[in-house]
Design an enzyme around this catalytic site. Structure first.
Site, mmCIF file in Angstrom:
data_model
loop_
_atom_site.group_PDB
_atom_site.id
_atom_site.type_symbol
_atom_site.label_atom_id
_atom_site.label_comp_id
_atom_site.label_asym_id
_atom_site.label_seq_id
_atom_site.Cartn_x
_atom_site.Cartn_y
_atom_site.Cartn_z
ATOM 1 N N HIS A 48 56.210 51.316 43.318
ATOM 2 C CA HIS A 48 57.616 51.902 43.145
ATOM 3 C C HIS A 48 57.449 52.786 44.029
ATOM 4 C CE1 HIS A 48 61.842 51.626 43.754
ATOM 5 N NE2 HIS A 48 61.974 52.786 43.156
ATOM 6 N N HIS A 74 61.875 53.578 47.981
ATOM 7 C CA HIS A 74 63.642 53.758 47.390
ATOM 8 C C HIS A 74 64.208 54.667 48.087
ATOM 9 C CE1 HIS A 74 66.176 54.560 43.705
ATOM 10 N NE2 HIS A 74 67.072 54.015 45.182
ATOM 11 N N MET A 116 70.704 49.738 40.525
ATOM 12 C CA MET A 116 69.977 50.477 39.756
ATOM 13 C C MET A 116 70.989 50.593 38.271
ATOM 14 S SD MET A 116 68.296 52.723 41.290
ATOM 15 C CE MET A 116 68.384 53.686 40.342
ATOM 16 N N ASP A 124 66.272 49.363 38.596
ATOM 17 C CA ASP A 124 65.277 50.666 38.307
ATOM 18 C C ASP A 124 65.649 51.376 37.631
ATOM 19 O OD1 ASP A 124 64.572 52.656 40.880
ATOM 20 O OD2 ASP A 124 64.207 52.892 38.757
ATOM 21 N N SER A 156 56.625 53.133 38.974
ATOM 22 C CA SER A 156 57.298 54.015 39.758
ATOM 23 C C SER A 156 56.613 55.308 39.843
ATOM 24 C CB SER A 156 58.550 54.324 39.062
ATOM 25 O OG SER A 156 59.512 55.905 40.294
ATOM 26 N N MET A 193 63.422 60.766 47.585
ATOM 27 C CA MET A 193 64.851 62.066 46.779
ATOM 28 C C MET A 193 65.675 62.863 48.014
ATOM 29 S SD MET A 193 64.902 62.288 43.098
ATOM 30 C CE MET A 193 64.401 60.703 41.992
ATOM 31 N N ASP A 234 60.003 56.316 44.454
ATOM 32 C CA ASP A 234 60.976 57.068 45.034
ATOM 33 C C ASP A 234 60.980 58.126 45.643
ATOM 34 O OD1 ASP A 234 61.773 56.790 41.403
ATOM 35 O OD2 ASP A 234 62.635 55.316 42.909
ATOM 36 N N MET A 282 66.592 57.729 47.918
ATOM 37 C CA MET A 282 67.120 58.520 47.728
ATOM 38 C C MET A 282 68.051 59.372 48.297
ATOM 39 S SD MET A 282 66.759 57.726 43.551
ATOM 40 C CE MET A 282 64.562 57.135 43.880
#
Ligand code: DX5
Ligand code: ZN
Length: 232
Positions: A32, A65, A141, A175, A7, A36, A34, A67
Protein backbone atom coordinates in the site's frame (compact mmCIF):
# COMPACT_ATOMS: atom_id res chain seq x y z
CA UNK A 1 -8.40 -15.26 3.47
CA UNK A 2 -7.79 -11.58 4.14
CA UNK A 3 -5.53 -9.64 1.75
CA UNK A 4 -2.68 -8.05 3.73
CA UNK A 5 -1.37 -4.73 2.38
CA UNK A 6 1.47 -3.24 4.40
CA UNK A 7 1.60 0.55 4.10
CA UNK A 8 5.04 1.95 3.33
CA UNK A 9 4.09 5.10 5.22
CA UNK A 10 5.26 3.10 8.27
CA UNK A 11 8.51 1.91 6.62
CA UNK A 12 11.93 3.45 7.11
CA UNK A 13 11.90 6.00 4.25
CA UNK A 14 15.63 5.75 3.67
CA UNK A 15 15.47 1.93 3.47
CA UNK A 16 12.28 1.42 1.52
CA UNK A 17 13.57 -1.44 -0.61
CA UNK A 18 14.62 -3.44 2.44
CA UNK A 19 11.29 -2.81 4.12
CA UNK A 20 9.27 -3.84 1.08
CA UNK A 21 11.35 -6.98 0.56
CA UNK A 22 10.83 -7.89 4.24
CA UNK A 23 7.05 -7.60 3.76
CA UNK A 24 7.18 -9.67 0.58
CA UNK A 25 9.25 -12.37 2.29
CA UNK A 26 6.84 -12.33 5.24
CA UNK A 27 4.06 -13.36 2.85
CA UNK A 28 2.10 -10.10 2.43
CA UNK A 29 -0.10 -9.72 -0.65
CA UNK A 30 -0.01 -6.09 -1.79
CA UNK A 31 2.11 -3.02 -1.00
CA UNK A 32 0.00 0.00 0.00
CA UNK A 33 1.54 3.30 -1.14
CA UNK A 34 0.11 6.38 0.58
CA UNK A 35 0.40 9.52 -1.54
CA UNK A 36 -0.22 12.86 0.18
CA UNK A 37 -0.28 16.39 -1.27
CA UNK A 38 0.00 18.46 1.98
CA UNK A 39 -3.38 19.96 1.09
CA UNK A 40 -6.05 17.27 1.13
CA UNK A 41 -4.18 15.99 4.22
CA UNK A 42 -1.57 17.88 6.30
CA UNK A 43 1.30 15.65 5.23
CA UNK A 44 3.43 14.89 2.17
CA UNK A 45 4.30 11.43 0.93
CA UNK A 46 5.64 9.45 -2.01
CA UNK A 47 5.86 10.34 -5.68
CA UNK A 48 5.40 8.42 -8.95
CA UNK A 49 9.20 7.95 -9.01
CA UNK A 50 8.97 5.92 -5.79
CA UNK A 51 6.25 3.75 -7.34
CA UNK A 52 8.37 3.25 -10.45
CA UNK A 53 11.37 2.05 -8.39
CA UNK A 54 9.22 -0.10 -6.10
CA UNK A 55 7.83 -1.79 -9.21
CA UNK A 56 11.38 -2.85 -10.02
CA UNK A 57 12.11 -4.33 -6.59
CA UNK A 58 8.91 -6.21 -5.70
CA UNK A 59 6.50 -8.49 -7.56
CA UNK A 60 3.66 -7.56 -5.18
CA UNK A 61 0.86 -5.43 -6.66
CA UNK A 62 1.15 -1.74 -5.70
CA UNK A 63 -2.06 -0.39 -4.16
CA UNK A 64 -1.71 3.40 -4.51
CA UNK A 65 -3.88 5.58 -2.24
CA UNK A 66 -4.08 9.18 -3.53
CA UNK A 67 -4.85 11.52 -0.65
CA UNK A 68 -4.90 14.49 -3.03
CA UNK A 69 -7.34 17.27 -3.85
CA UNK A 70 -6.50 16.93 -7.55
CA UNK A 71 -5.50 13.30 -8.24
CA UNK A 72 -6.05 13.90 -11.97
CA UNK A 73 -2.81 15.90 -12.04
CA UNK A 74 -0.72 12.77 -11.33
CA UNK A 75 -2.99 9.91 -12.41
CA UNK A 76 -1.12 9.29 -15.68
CA UNK A 77 2.24 9.49 -13.92
CA UNK A 78 1.23 6.85 -11.33
CA UNK A 79 -0.24 4.63 -14.03
CA UNK A 80 2.94 4.86 -16.10
CA UNK A 81 4.99 4.20 -12.97
CA UNK A 82 3.22 0.85 -12.67
CA UNK A 83 0.46 1.28 -10.08
CA UNK A 84 -1.74 -1.85 -10.01
CA UNK A 85 -4.53 -0.06 -8.17
CA UNK A 86 -5.29 3.62 -7.71
CA UNK A 87 -7.68 4.84 -5.05
CA UNK A 88 -9.10 8.38 -5.05
CA UNK A 89 -11.17 10.06 -2.37
CA UNK A 90 -14.90 10.63 -2.89
CA UNK A 91 -14.53 13.92 -0.98
CA UNK A 92 -12.77 15.55 -3.96
CA UNK A 93 -16.00 15.62 -5.93
CA UNK A 94 -18.19 18.68 -5.85
CA UNK A 95 -21.84 18.63 -6.82
CA UNK A 96 -22.69 16.76 -10.01
CA UNK A 97 -22.24 17.17 -12.96
CA UNK A 98 -18.84 18.73 -12.28
CA UNK A 99 -17.99 15.82 -9.97
CA UNK A 100 -14.85 14.19 -11.45
CA UNK A 101 -14.99 10.95 -9.43
CA UNK A 102 -16.85 8.84 -11.98
CA UNK A 103 -14.65 9.88 -14.90
CA UNK A 104 -11.49 9.29 -12.88
CA UNK A 105 -12.60 5.80 -11.80
CA UNK A 106 -13.38 4.95 -15.40
CA UNK A 107 -10.00 6.27 -16.54
CA UNK A 108 -8.15 4.16 -13.95
CA UNK A 109 -10.03 1.05 -15.06
CA UNK A 110 -9.49 1.83 -18.74
CA UNK A 111 -5.76 1.84 -18.06
CA UNK A 112 -6.01 -1.69 -16.61
CA UNK A 113 -5.66 -0.89 -12.90
CA UNK A 114 -8.06 -1.51 -10.01
CA UNK A 115 -10.17 1.62 -9.47
CA UNK A 116 -10.60 2.40 -5.77
CA UNK A 117 -12.82 4.87 -3.95
CA UNK A 118 -11.90 6.04 -0.43
CA UNK A 119 -14.09 7.60 2.26
CA UNK A 120 -12.84 9.47 5.31
CA UNK A 121 -14.33 8.26 8.62
CA UNK A 122 -16.90 11.09 8.77
CA UNK A 123 -18.04 10.65 5.16
CA UNK A 124 -21.30 8.64 5.00
CA UNK A 125 -21.51 5.55 2.82
CA UNK A 126 -24.28 7.27 0.86
CA UNK A 127 -21.62 9.50 -0.74
CA UNK A 128 -20.05 6.44 -2.37
CA UNK A 129 -23.17 4.55 -3.47
CA UNK A 130 -23.56 6.26 -6.89
CA UNK A 131 -20.00 5.23 -7.80
CA UNK A 132 -19.96 1.58 -6.65
CA UNK A 133 -20.48 0.13 -10.15
CA UNK A 134 -17.27 1.88 -11.23
CA UNK A 135 -15.20 0.91 -8.19
CA UNK A 136 -13.26 -2.36 -7.92
CA UNK A 137 -12.39 -1.44 -4.32
CA UNK A 138 -13.86 0.75 -1.58
CA UNK A 139 -11.48 2.00 1.11
CA UNK A 140 -13.19 2.82 4.40
CA UNK A 141 -10.55 4.95 6.17
CA UNK A 142 -10.47 3.87 9.81
CA UNK A 143 -8.50 6.95 10.87
CA UNK A 144 -8.46 10.57 9.75
CA UNK A 145 -6.05 10.37 6.78
CA UNK A 146 -2.58 11.87 6.98
CA UNK A 147 -0.61 9.94 9.56
CA UNK A 148 0.10 6.36 10.57
CA UNK A 149 0.11 4.99 14.10
CA UNK A 150 -3.36 6.30 15.04
CA UNK A 151 -6.14 4.41 16.87
CA UNK A 152 -8.86 2.75 14.81
CA UNK A 153 -12.11 4.74 14.67
CA UNK A 154 -14.68 2.15 15.82
CA UNK A 155 -17.59 4.01 14.19
CA UNK A 156 -16.31 2.87 10.78
CA UNK A 157 -17.13 -0.77 11.56
CA UNK A 158 -20.79 0.03 10.92
CA UNK A 159 -19.95 1.58 7.53
CA UNK A 160 -18.00 -1.53 6.49
CA UNK A 161 -20.92 -3.78 7.43
CA UNK A 162 -23.40 -1.49 5.64
CA UNK A 163 -21.22 -1.62 2.52
CA UNK A 164 -21.10 -5.42 2.63
CA UNK A 165 -24.86 -5.49 3.13
CA UNK A 166 -25.39 -3.56 -0.10
CA UNK A 167 -24.19 -6.72 -1.86
CA UNK A 168 -21.10 -4.88 -3.12
CA UNK A 169 -18.79 -7.55 -4.57
CA UNK A 170 -15.55 -5.57 -4.88
CA UNK A 171 -12.70 -5.37 -2.37
CA UNK A 172 -13.60 -3.76 0.96
CA UNK A 173 -10.46 -2.20 2.43
CA UNK A 174 -9.67 -0.54 5.77
CA UNK A 175 -6.68 1.71 6.40
CA UNK A 176 -5.50 3.10 9.69
CA UNK A 177 -5.17 1.56 13.13
CA UNK A 178 -5.76 -1.99 11.83
CA UNK A 179 -4.11 -4.43 14.21
CA UNK A 180 -4.13 -8.10 15.16
CA UNK A 181 -6.51 -7.32 18.03
CA UNK A 182 -9.18 -5.63 15.90
CA UNK A 183 -8.87 -7.40 12.53
CA UNK A 184 -11.45 -10.11 13.28
CA UNK A 185 -14.08 -7.47 14.12
CA UNK A 186 -13.39 -5.94 10.71
CA UNK A 187 -13.44 -9.19 8.70
CA UNK A 188 -16.60 -10.33 10.48
CA UNK A 189 -18.24 -7.24 8.98
CA UNK A 190 -16.99 -7.88 5.46
CA UNK A 191 -13.44 -6.53 5.27
CA UNK A 192 -11.37 -8.21 2.55
CA UNK A 193 -8.22 -6.03 2.44
CA UNK A 194 -6.35 -4.87 5.54
CA UNK A 195 -3.89 -1.97 5.16
CA UNK A 196 -1.48 -2.29 8.06
CA UNK A 197 1.46 0.06 8.52
CA UNK A 198 2.67 0.12 12.10
CA UNK A 199 1.35 -3.36 12.96
CA UNK A 200 3.53 -4.94 10.26
CA UNK A 201 6.58 -2.67 9.91
CA UNK A 202 7.03 -2.45 13.70
CA UNK A 203 6.60 -6.21 14.15
CA UNK A 204 9.78 -7.92 15.43
CA UNK A 205 8.84 -10.87 13.22
CA UNK A 206 6.55 -9.91 10.31
CA UNK A 207 6.40 -13.51 9.02
CA UNK A 208 4.99 -14.71 12.37
CA UNK A 209 2.55 -11.78 12.47
CA UNK A 210 1.39 -12.59 8.93
CA UNK A 211 0.96 -16.28 9.81
CA UNK A 212 -1.29 -15.34 12.75
CA UNK A 213 -3.26 -12.85 10.66
CA UNK A 214 -3.78 -15.36 7.87
CA UNK A 215 -6.28 -17.29 9.94
CA UNK A 216 -8.44 -14.26 10.60
CA UNK A 217 -11.56 -13.92 8.47
CA UNK A 218 -12.87 -16.34 5.88
CA UNK A 219 -12.96 -14.19 2.77
CA UNK A 220 -11.53 -15.74 -0.35
CA UNK A 221 -9.47 -13.10 -2.04
CA UNK A 222 -9.12 -13.54 -5.79
CA UNK A 223 -5.78 -11.82 -5.71
CA UNK A 224 -5.37 -9.76 -8.81
CA UNK A 225 -2.34 -11.50 -10.46
CA UNK A 226 1.09 -10.95 -9.14
CA UNK A 227 3.26 -9.08 -11.57
CA UNK A 228 6.52 -10.72 -12.60
CA UNK A 229 9.58 -9.37 -10.72
CA UNK A 230 11.27 -6.89 -13.02
CA UNK A 231 15.06 -7.31 -12.97
CA UNK A 232 16.58 -4.10 -11.63
C1 DX5 B 1 -3.27 7.48 6.95
C2 DX5 B 1 -2.43 6.37 6.40
C3 DX5 B 1 -2.26 5.33 7.48
C4 DX5 B 1 -1.28 4.25 7.14
C5 DX5 B 1 -1.47 3.03 8.02
O1 DX5 B 1 -3.49 8.42 5.97
O2 DX5 B 1 -3.04 5.82 5.25
O3 DX5 B 1 -3.52 4.80 7.71
O4 DX5 B 1 -1.46 3.86 5.83
O5 DX5 B 1 -1.49 3.43 9.34
P1 DX5 B 1 -1.21 2.42 10.58
O6 DX5 B 1 0.23 2.62 10.94
O7 DX5 B 1 -2.15 2.88 11.65
O8 DX5 B 1 -1.50 1.02 10.12
ZN1 ZN C 1 -3.62 4.60 2.77
Amino acid sequence: MIVLAPSILAADPVNLEAGVRRMEEAGCDWIHVDVMDAHFVPNLAFSPTVVKRLKQVTRLPLDVHLMMDHPETLLDAFMEAGADGITIHVEIGGAAPANPVSALLRKIRARGAKAGLALKPATPLSAALPFLPEADLVLCMTVEPGFGGQTLNETVLEKIEALRNTGYRGYIEADGGVREDNLKRLTDRGLTVAVMGTALFDSPNPAETVARLRNVGDWQSDLRGRTERKEV
